[in-house]
Design an enzyme around this catalytic site. Structure first.
Site, PDB file in Angstrom:
ATOM      1  N   ASP A  21       0.854  -1.193   0.000  1.00 27.56           N
ATOM      2  CA  ASP A  21       0.000   0.000   0.000  1.00 27.56           C
ATOM      3  C   ASP A  21       0.892   1.246   0.000  1.00 27.56           C
ATOM      4  O   ASP A  21       1.669   1.446   0.930  1.00 27.56           O
ATOM      5  CB  ASP A  21      -0.865  -0.052   1.268  1.00 27.56           C
ATOM      6  N   ASN A  23      -0.568   4.446  -0.778  1.00 29.32           N
ATOM      7  CA  ASN A  23      -1.332   5.693  -0.587  1.00 29.32           C
ATOM      8  C   ASN A  23      -2.055   5.719   0.763  1.00 29.32           C
ATOM      9  O   ASN A  23      -3.078   6.380   0.909  1.00 29.32           O
ATOM     10  CB  ASN A  23      -2.288   5.956  -1.758  1.00 29.32           C
ATOM     11  N   ASP A  25      -4.008   3.830   2.659  1.00 32.68           N
ATOM     12  CA  ASP A  25      -5.421   3.552   2.936  1.00 32.68           C
ATOM     13  C   ASP A  25      -5.639   2.111   3.395  1.00 32.68           C
ATOM     14  O   ASP A  25      -6.773   1.659   3.520  1.00 32.68           O
ATOM     15  CB  ASP A  25      -6.297   3.879   1.712  1.00 32.68           C
ATOM     16  N   ASP A  29      -1.842  -1.361  -3.765  1.00 22.01           N
ATOM     17  CA  ASP A  29      -2.154  -0.638  -5.004  1.00 22.01           C
ATOM     18  C   ASP A  29      -1.100  -0.895  -6.078  1.00 22.01           C
ATOM     19  O   ASP A  29      -0.072  -1.539  -5.832  1.00 22.01           O
ATOM     20  CB  ASP A  29      -2.313   0.862  -4.717  1.00 22.01           C
ATOM     21  N   ASP A  98      -6.404 -10.990 -14.528  1.00 25.63           N
ATOM     22  CA  ASP A  98      -7.449 -11.957 -14.209  1.00 25.63           C
ATOM     23  C   ASP A  98      -8.721 -11.500 -14.909  1.00 25.63           C
ATOM     24  O   ASP A  98      -9.184 -10.374 -14.681  1.00 25.63           O
ATOM     25  CB  ASP A  98      -7.650 -11.919 -12.680  1.00 25.63           C
ATOM     26  N   ASP A 200     -10.852 -16.700 -15.181  1.00 30.83           N
ATOM     27  CA  ASP A 200     -11.518 -17.106 -13.949  1.00 30.83           C
ATOM     28  C   ASP A 200     -12.712 -18.022 -14.246  1.00 30.83           C
ATOM     29  O   ASP A 200     -13.551 -17.691 -15.085  1.00 30.83           O
ATOM     30  CB  ASP A 200     -12.018 -15.855 -13.215  1.00 30.83           C
ATOM     31  N   GLU A 258      -8.478 -21.159 -15.227  1.00 32.22           N
ATOM     32  CA  GLU A 258      -8.768 -21.744 -13.918  1.00 32.22           C
ATOM     33  C   GLU A 258      -9.803 -22.845 -14.103  1.00 32.22           C
ATOM     34  O   GLU A 258     -10.963 -22.585 -14.392  1.00 32.22           O
ATOM     35  CB  GLU A 258      -9.322 -20.694 -12.944  1.00 32.22           C
ATOM     36  N   HIS A 334      -4.891 -17.672  -3.622  1.00 35.03           N
ATOM     37  CA  HIS A 334      -5.717 -16.802  -2.780  1.00 35.03           C
ATOM     38  C   HIS A 334      -7.025 -17.468  -2.343  1.00 35.03           C
ATOM     39  O   HIS A 334      -7.784 -16.863  -1.586  1.00 35.03           O
ATOM     40  CB  HIS A 334      -6.040 -15.519  -3.550  1.00 35.03           C
ATOM     41  N   ASP A 335      -7.302 -18.659  -2.839  1.00 31.98           N
ATOM     42  CA  ASP A 335      -8.551 -19.338  -2.473  1.00 31.98           C
ATOM     43  C   ASP A 335      -8.352 -20.444  -1.445  1.00 31.98           C
ATOM     44  O   ASP A 335      -9.277 -21.215  -1.179  1.00 31.98           O
ATOM     45  CB  ASP A 335      -9.189 -19.965  -3.729  1.00 31.98           C
TER      46      ASP A 335
HETATM   47  C1  NOJ Z   1     -12.353 -18.171  -8.621  1.00 31.13           C
HETATM   48  C2  NOJ Z   1     -11.551 -17.146  -7.882  1.00 31.13           C
HETATM   49  O1  NOJ Z   1     -10.253 -17.623  -7.684  1.00 31.13           O
HETATM   50  C3  NOJ Z   1     -12.275 -16.878  -6.574  1.00 31.13           C
HETATM   51  O2  NOJ Z   1     -11.518 -16.095  -5.681  1.00 31.13           O
HETATM   52  C4  NOJ Z   1     -13.600 -16.245  -6.899  1.00 31.13           C
HETATM   53  O3  NOJ Z   1     -14.354 -16.099  -5.717  1.00 31.13           O
HETATM   54  C5  NOJ Z   1     -14.406 -17.107  -7.876  1.00 31.13           C
HETATM   55  N1  NOJ Z   1     -13.616 -17.612  -8.961  1.00 31.13           N
HETATM   56  C6  NOJ Z   1     -15.538 -16.311  -8.457  1.00 31.13           C
HETATM   57  O4  NOJ Z   1     -15.074 -15.389  -9.400  1.00 31.13           O
END
Ligand code: NOJ
Length: 555
Positions: A21, A23, A25, A29, A98, A200, A258, A334-335
Site C-alpha cells: 500500500d 497511498n 489507505d 495498489d 485476471d 476465472d 482456472e 488466494h482461495d
Molecule cells: C475463482 C476465484 O479464484 C475466486 O476467488 C472467486 O471467488 C471465484 N472464482 C468467483 O469469481
C-alpha cells in the site's frame, strides 16, 4: 503446439489488495507493485499474475466486476497500469490479468439494464428463468457461496442465476453479444500491452437444462450440481472461439485457465493452440485429517498432505498430458490456506518445511505458480473475528467448537486452516508495524509475527527467500524445463523423482513429513558421478533423514 515464450514461465501471483500500500489507505495498489518490481525480478520469476483490478463493488474482492474497461480507484489509474506494464517489460517480466468471464457484478450496467424488464436488450446477457409451478426456485442447484443459485427479481417475477454470490449474476454465453463483448474487453487490455489472462472459472460458462434437478435430494433442499454447471462440452467450444479471436491480435498470448475440477483427462481438452496455454486445477491439492476428534467438526481437525494421493495424481499430471501441454505446479493461492501452515509445520519447521515442499513441487515438469509471500514462508493469517470468514458454515463451526470447550483462538485457527481468508494477509516486507505493507493498516490484517520478512531474509543464506531464488535459478536449467519425469517409489514420507534429459539426470528427494525416515539405500549408494546441487543433509553419511530434509543431485 508452437513454441512460445511462456513454455518456461514462472508465475508470481499478486493479490493486489494485500501486496503493498503506497497511498496510506490499508489497501495495496498498483504503485506498490511498481515499487516492488526489482524484488520480484530478483526472486527469479518471469511472469506476474494480478488478481482482478477492474472497477468493482468488492463483494468478492474484485471478482465482481462492474466495469471491465477501467481500474478500480482503490488500486490506482490506467496510467499506473501503463507504467506497470512498461516497467515490468523493461525488466523482462510479463503480466497477465485476471479476466472474469462467467459472471459480472450486479452493478454492471449490463445487469442494471437487464433488470429493467424482459424486453430490455441486455436481458439476454444473463440467465433468467420462471419459478417452478409451486412458486419455488427453478431447480435444486446450490451456489458455491451457499444458498440456491437462483435469486428472485420481484420486478420481472423471474429468477436469475448466480453460481457465486447473489451480487454476481452469471452471463449467458450462448448469446453471441456476450461472446463479442468479452472478446472486445480482452482486446482492449491486450492493446495496453498485457501478455495474457488468467481466465476465472471458465469451466462454468455453460449450464445444462434448468429443468434438471440433482437426484435424491429431499424436497426443498439444495445441493452442489457440478454435473450440470461444470465442464459441459460446449465450454471448450466457447473457449476456443474466444481464444482464437485473441490469438489473431496477439499470437503468443498466454492463457492460464482456472479449471478447478479438471483432471489430467479434462486438461487434455482444455490445453492447446487456440485453447488455454495451461490450466490451474485443484486436483492434486489433497489433505488428510490426522486424527478424527469427535469434538471437532469434520474437516477442521489437524491435517497433513495426503502424500500417496498427491503422488498418484502428480504422476498422472506429469505423464498423461500430450507433448507441448504443461500443467501448472502450485501449492497455494488466494482461495486456500497458505502452504507452510497447511502442509508444512509453521512453528518448529517453518523454514525447512517451506524449502522441502517447494523443491518437491517446482522442479517437476510444468509452470510454477507462487503465491506472494510464500517465498518468505508466510503463515496463515491470524484472524481475530469470526465474521471475517465468508464461508457460510464458518459461524456454525465456530459456535460448535466453543461449545466443545475450545478457546476462541483455537477455534479461529482451525477455521482459518480450511478457509481462503487465511492466505490474504498483508505482505511481510519489514519488521515495522503493519509489516511494511502500509503505514496505516491492512484491510485483511497482517501477521503480528514480524520476525520473518523480505528485509530479514534477503541477505540470509539460509532463509526461505534465498532458497527460492536458488531453486528458481535451477528450474531454468534445460533438464528441469524439458526433461522427462520419473517418480521413484518411496515411503509416503518422501516425494522423490528423476528428471532425465538425454544422458543428463537429476534426482530430487524431499522429506515432506516429520516421521523418522531412513535415507533410502539407493540414495546412499548412488555412484560418485552424482554431484550435490542443493541439500540439507549429508546423504552419504546420514542414516536418517530429519524432518523436511531435502536433496537434489545431478549427473
Ligand atoms: C475463482 C476465484 O479464484 C475466486 O476467488 C472467486 O471467488 C471465484 N472464482 C468467483 O469469481
Amino acid at each position: 503446439m508452437a513454441s512460445y515464450w511462456w513454455k518456461d514461465a514462472i508465475i508470481y501471483q499478486i493479490y493486489p489488495k494485500s501486496f503493498k500500500d503506497t497511498n496510506h489507505d490499508g489497501v495495496g495498489d498498483l504503485r506498490g507493485i511498481i515499487e516492488s518490481l526489482n524484488y520480484i525480478k530478483e526472486l527469479g520469476v518471469n511472469t506476474l499474475w494480478l488478481n482482478p483490478i477492474f472497477i468493482s463493488p468488492q463483494i468478492d474482492n474484485g471478482y465482481d466486476v462492474s466495469n471491465y474497461y477501467a481500474v478500480d480507484e482503490i488500486f490506482g489509474t490506467l496510467e499506473d497500469v501503463e507504467e506497470l506494464i512498461e516497467k515490468a517489460h523493461a525488466l523482462d517480466l510479463r503480466i497477465i490479468f485476471d479476466l472474469v468471464l462467467n459472471h459480472t457484478s450486479n452493478q454492471h450496467p449490463w445487469f442494471q439494464e437487464a433488470l429493467k424488464g424482459k424486453d430490455n436488450i441486455y436481458r439476454d446477457y444473463y440467465l433468467w428463468e420462471d419459478a417452478a409451478q409451486d412458486g419455488s426456485a427453478p431447480n435444486n442447484w446450490e451456489s458455491f457461496f451457499g444458498g440456491s443459485v437462483w435469486e428472485y427479481d420481484t420486478h420481472s417475477r423471474q429468477y436469475y442465476f448466480h453460481l457465486f454470490a447473489k451480487e454476481m449474476p452469471d452471463l449467458n454465453w450462448k448469446n453471441p453479444e456476450v461472446q463479442k463483448s468479452m472478446v472486445d474487453i480482452a482486446k482492449f487490455w491486450l492493446s495496453k500491452g498485457i501478455d495474457g489472462f488468467r481466465l476465472d472459472a471458465f469451466i462454468h460458462m455453460v449450464k445444462d437444462d434448468f429443468s434438471l434437478n440433482v437426484p435424491n435430494i429431499a424436497s426443498g433442499e439444495i445441493a452442489l450440481a457440478e454435473q450440470y454447471y461444470a465442464n459441459l462440452p460446449e465450454v471448450r467450444v466457447y473457449l476456443e472461439e474466444f481464444i482464437s479471436e485473441l490469438r489473431k491480435v496477439k499470437p503468443d498470448i498466454f492463457i492460464v485457465g482456472e479449471a478447478a475440477s479438471a483432471t489430467p483427462k479434462l486438461a487434455l481438452d482444455y490445453i492447446g493452440e487456440n485453447l488455454c496455454s495451461t490450466v490451474i486445477s485443484f486436483d492434486h491439492i489433497q489433505d488428510r485429517e490426522i486424527i478424527e476428534n469427535p469434538l471437532i467438526p469434520k474437516g477442521l481437525g489437524p491435517k497433513t498432505l495426503n502424500v500417496s494421493d498427491f503422488k498418484k495424481r502428480m504422476i498422472s499430471w506429469q505423464t498423461d498430458l500430450k507433448a507441448g501441454q504443461q500443467p501448472t505446479l502450485y501449492w497455494n493461492n488466494h482461495d486456500m490456506p497458505r502452504l507452510v501452515s497447511r502442509f508444512g509445520n509453521d512453528e518448529a519447521y517453518r523454514v525447512k518445511s517451506s524449502q522441502s515442499l517447494a523443491a518437491a513441487m517446482y522442479l517437476l515438469s510444468g509452470i510454477p505458480v507462487l503465491l506472494y509471500g510464500e517465498e518468505i514462508g508466510m503463515k496463515n493469517l491470524k484472524i481475530s473475528d469470526i465474521s471475517a470468514f465468508q464461508q457460510p458454515t464458518a459461524k456454525e463451526q465456530y459456535n460448535q467448537l466453543l461449545a466443545n470447550d475450545f478457546s476462541k483462538e483455537e477455534a479461529l485457527k482451525m477455521i482459518a486452516s480450511i478457509n481462503k481468508e487465511a492466505s490474504r494477509g498483508g505482505m511481510q516486507w519489514t519488521a515495522d508495524k503493519y509489516s511494511g505493507f502500509s503505514d496505516y493498516g491492512c484491510w485483511s490484517g497482517v501477521n503480528i509475527e514480524t520476525a520473518f520478512n523480505v528485509q530479514a531474509e534477503k541477505d540470509d543464506p539460509n532463509s526461505i527467500l534465498t532458497f527460492y531464488q536458488e531453486l528458481l535459478r535451477l528450474k531454468k536449467d534445460d533438464i528441469f524445463q524439458k526433461g522427462k519425469t520419473e517418480f521413484i517409489q518411496t515411503s509416503d514420507n518422501l516425494i522423490a523423482y528423476k528428471r532425465i534429459l538425454a544422458d543428463e539426470e537429476a534426482i530430487v528427494v524431499c522429506h515432506v513429513t516429520e516421521e523418522p525416515t531412513d535415507v533410502p539405500d539407493w540414495l546412499s549408494s548412488l555412484e560418485d558421478n552424482y554431484q550435490v546441487v542443493m541439500s540439507s543433509f549429508d546423504y552419504k553419511m546420514a542414516d536418517m533423514m530429519q524432518p523436511y530434509d531435502y536433496i537434489i543431485v545431478s549427473k
